[in-house]
Design a protein around this motif. Structure first.
Motif, PDB file in Angstrom:
ATOM      1  N   GLY A  32       0.687  -1.508  -0.293  1.00 23.25           N
ATOM      2  CA  GLY A  32      -0.116  -0.048   0.115  1.00 23.25           C
ATOM      3  C   GLY A  32       1.046   1.754  -0.173  1.00 23.25           C
ATOM      4  O   GLY A  32       2.152   0.781   0.206  1.00 23.25           O
ATOM      5  N   SER A  33       0.257   2.303   0.183  1.00 20.19           N
ATOM      6  CA  SER A  33       0.230   3.537  -0.549  1.00 20.19           C
ATOM      7  C   SER A  33       0.452   4.677   0.881  1.00 20.19           C
ATOM      8  O   SER A  33      -0.624   4.852   0.937  1.00 20.19           O
ATOM      9  CB  SER A  33       0.563   4.601  -1.824  1.00 20.19           C
ATOM     10  OG  SER A  33       0.931   3.742  -2.391  1.00 20.19           O
TER      11      SER A  33
ATOM     12  N   CYS B 160      -0.257   8.360   2.833  1.00 20.49           N
ATOM     13  CA  CYS B 160      -0.555   9.511   2.124  1.00 20.49           C
ATOM     14  C   CYS B 160       0.990  10.299   2.118  1.00 20.49           C
ATOM     15  O   CYS B 160       2.056  10.211   3.545  1.00 20.49           O
ATOM     16  CB  CYS B 160      -1.433   9.862   3.258  1.00 20.49           C
ATOM     17  SG  CYS B 160      -1.473  10.373   4.995  1.00 20.49           S
TER      18      CYS B 160
ATOM     19  N   GLU C   7      -9.398  -2.827   4.746  1.00 21.57           N
ATOM     20  CA  GLU C   7     -10.434  -1.296   4.680  1.00 21.57           C
ATOM     21  C   GLU C   7     -11.088  -1.300   5.832  1.00 21.57           C
ATOM     22  O   GLU C   7     -12.036  -0.272   5.858  1.00 21.57           O
ATOM     23  CB  GLU C   7     -11.432  -1.473   3.906  1.00 21.57           C
ATOM     24  CG  GLU C   7     -10.878  -2.239   2.147  1.00 21.57           C
ATOM     25  CD  GLU C   7     -11.500  -2.187   1.590  1.00 21.57           C
ATOM     26  OE1 GLU C   7     -13.066  -2.292   1.266  1.00 21.57           O
ATOM     27  OE2 GLU C   7     -10.948  -2.905   0.004  1.00 21.57           O
TER      28      GLU C   7
ATOM     29  N   TRP D 116      -7.036   3.053   6.765  1.00 22.39           N
ATOM     30  CA  TRP D 116      -7.229   2.930   5.728  1.00 22.39           C
ATOM     31  C   TRP D 116      -8.552   3.972   5.582  1.00 22.39           C
ATOM     32  O   TRP D 116      -9.107   5.314   4.481  1.00 22.39           O
ATOM     33  CB  TRP D 116      -7.666   1.627   5.169  1.00 22.39           C
ATOM     34  CG  TRP D 116      -8.917   1.769   3.643  1.00 22.39           C
ATOM     35  CD1 TRP D 116      -9.752   1.460   3.896  1.00 22.39           C
ATOM     36  CD2 TRP D 116      -8.072   1.739   2.523  1.00 22.39           C
ATOM     37  NE1 TRP D 116     -10.305   2.033   2.297  1.00 22.39           N
ATOM     38  CE2 TRP D 116      -9.066   2.009   1.933  1.00 22.39           C
ATOM     39  CE3 TRP D 116      -7.251   1.873   1.867  1.00 22.39           C
ATOM     40  CZ2 TRP D 116      -9.052   1.544  -0.007  1.00 22.39           C
ATOM     41  CZ3 TRP D 116      -6.775   2.290   0.863  1.00 22.39           C
ATOM     42  CH2 TRP D 116      -8.100   2.345  -0.186  1.00 22.39           C
TER      43      TRP D 116
ATOM     44  N   TRP E  58      -3.311   4.892   4.837  1.00 19.84           N
ATOM     45  CA  TRP E  58      -3.555   4.680   3.266  1.00 19.84           C
ATOM     46  C   TRP E  58      -4.404   5.016   2.377  1.00 19.84           C
ATOM     47  O   TRP E  58      -4.998   5.530   2.451  1.00 19.84           O
ATOM     48  CB  TRP E  58      -3.651   3.212   3.767  1.00 19.84           C
ATOM     49  CG  TRP E  58      -2.396   2.252   4.679  1.00 19.84           C
ATOM     50  CD1 TRP E  58      -1.096   2.648   5.231  1.00 19.84           C
ATOM     51  CD2 TRP E  58      -2.673   1.264   5.360  1.00 19.84           C
ATOM     52  NE1 TRP E  58      -1.264   1.592   6.030  1.00 19.84           N
ATOM     53  CE2 TRP E  58      -1.112   1.133   6.272  1.00 19.84           C
ATOM     54  CE3 TRP E  58      -4.290   0.354   5.838  1.00 19.84           C
ATOM     55  CZ2 TRP E  58      -1.441  -0.324   7.564  1.00 19.84           C
ATOM     56  CZ3 TRP E  58      -3.558  -1.264   5.744  1.00 19.84           C
ATOM     57  CH2 TRP E  58      -2.609  -1.473   6.905  1.00 19.84           C
ATOM     58  N   THR E  59      -3.071   5.397   1.386  1.00 20.82           N
ATOM     59  CA  THR E  59      -4.172   6.051   0.068  1.00 20.82           C
ATOM     60  C   THR E  59      -4.513   4.998  -0.831  1.00 20.82           C
ATOM     61  O   THR E  59      -5.630   5.407  -2.019  1.00 20.82           O
ATOM     62  CB  THR E  59      -3.586   6.818  -0.846  1.00 20.82           C
ATOM     63  OG1 THR E  59      -2.196   6.443  -0.809  1.00 20.82           O
ATOM     64  CG2 THR E  59      -3.265   8.727   0.305  1.00 20.82           C
ATOM     65  N   GLU E  60      -4.405   4.130  -1.210  1.00 17.71           N
ATOM     66  CA  GLU E  60      -4.392   2.605  -2.105  1.00 17.71           C
ATOM     67  C   GLU E  60      -3.662   1.644  -1.412  1.00 17.71           C
ATOM     68  O   GLU E  60      -2.483   1.554  -0.610  1.00 17.71           O
ATOM     69  CB  GLU E  60      -3.845   3.211  -3.609  1.00 17.71           C
ATOM     70  CG  GLU E  60      -2.516   3.395  -3.409  1.00 17.71           C
ATOM     71  CD  GLU E  60      -1.435   4.092  -4.702  1.00 17.71           C
ATOM     72  OE1 GLU E  60      -2.851   3.895  -5.353  1.00 17.71           O
ATOM     73  OE2 GLU E  60      -0.863   3.880  -5.124  1.00 17.71           O
ATOM     74  N   TYR E  61      -3.972   0.696  -2.087  1.00 13.68           N
ATOM     75  CA  TYR E  61      -3.574  -0.809  -1.656  1.00 13.68           C
ATOM     76  C   TYR E  61      -4.000  -1.791  -2.671  1.00 13.68           C
ATOM     77  O   TYR E  61      -4.761  -1.536  -3.534  1.00 13.68           O
ATOM     78  CB  TYR E  61      -3.864  -1.451  -0.102  1.00 13.68           C
ATOM     79  CG  TYR E  61      -5.320  -1.996  -0.241  1.00 13.68           C
ATOM     80  CD1 TYR E  61      -5.606  -3.532  -0.188  1.00 13.68           C
ATOM     81  CD2 TYR E  61      -6.724  -0.828   0.057  1.00 13.68           C
ATOM     82  CE1 TYR E  61      -6.552  -3.541  -0.346  1.00 13.68           C
ATOM     83  CE2 TYR E  61      -7.337  -1.945  -0.072  1.00 13.68           C
ATOM     84  CZ  TYR E  61      -7.739  -2.856  -0.201  1.00 13.68           C
ATOM     85  OH  TYR E  61      -9.261  -3.737  -0.220  1.00 13.68           O
ATOM     86  N   ASP E  62      -2.810  -2.798  -3.351  1.00  7.02           N
ATOM     87  CA  ASP E  62      -3.077  -4.015  -3.851  1.00  7.02           C
ATOM     88  C   ASP E  62      -2.580  -5.227  -2.671  1.00  7.02           C
ATOM     89  O   ASP E  62      -2.137  -5.580  -1.711  1.00  7.02           O
ATOM     90  CB  ASP E  62      -2.450  -3.857  -4.600  1.00  7.02           C
ATOM     91  CG  ASP E  62      -2.608  -4.936  -5.791  1.00  7.02           C
ATOM     92  OD1 ASP E  62      -3.957  -4.955  -5.835  1.00  7.02           O
ATOM     93  OD2 ASP E  62      -2.243  -4.918  -7.145  1.00  7.02           O
TER      94      ASP E  62
END
Length: 89
Positions: free
Chosen positions: A8-9, A11, A67, A72, A77-81
């Protein structure tokens, strides 16, 4: 159980933004670790990415955990995979 990797990323201004949510975040992670679903998690040294390894029934279970995390929910956390992982060693 299947293993999954989460990348994840964070902020901008992560240190300031995470402060109000950090205790709840860490308490939730401790419960996940205790239950065996979370193997490890942590940020990259430059605090731009987060990496975790989960053991869960399916990818949906991992996504539900991510989530529900205060980081989140509150935009730390701004995005994740999530990807299924095959542990070779």
């Amino acid at each position: 159980m299947t293993k999954y990797v989460m990348w994840g990323s964070y902020c901008e201004d992560v240190l300031e933004k995470r402060a109000p949510f950090r205790d709840a975040h860490l308490a939730g992670l401790a419960k996940q670790k205790e239950s065996g679903v979370l193997s490890t998690i942590g940020p990259t040294k430059d605090l731009t990415k987060v990496f975790a390894i989960y053991e869960a029934e399916d990818e949906a279970a991992v996504r539900q955990l991510v989530e529900a995390d205060p980081y989140w929910v509150n935009g730390v956390w701004t995005e994740y995979d999530v990807k299924e992982w095959i542990q070779a060693f």
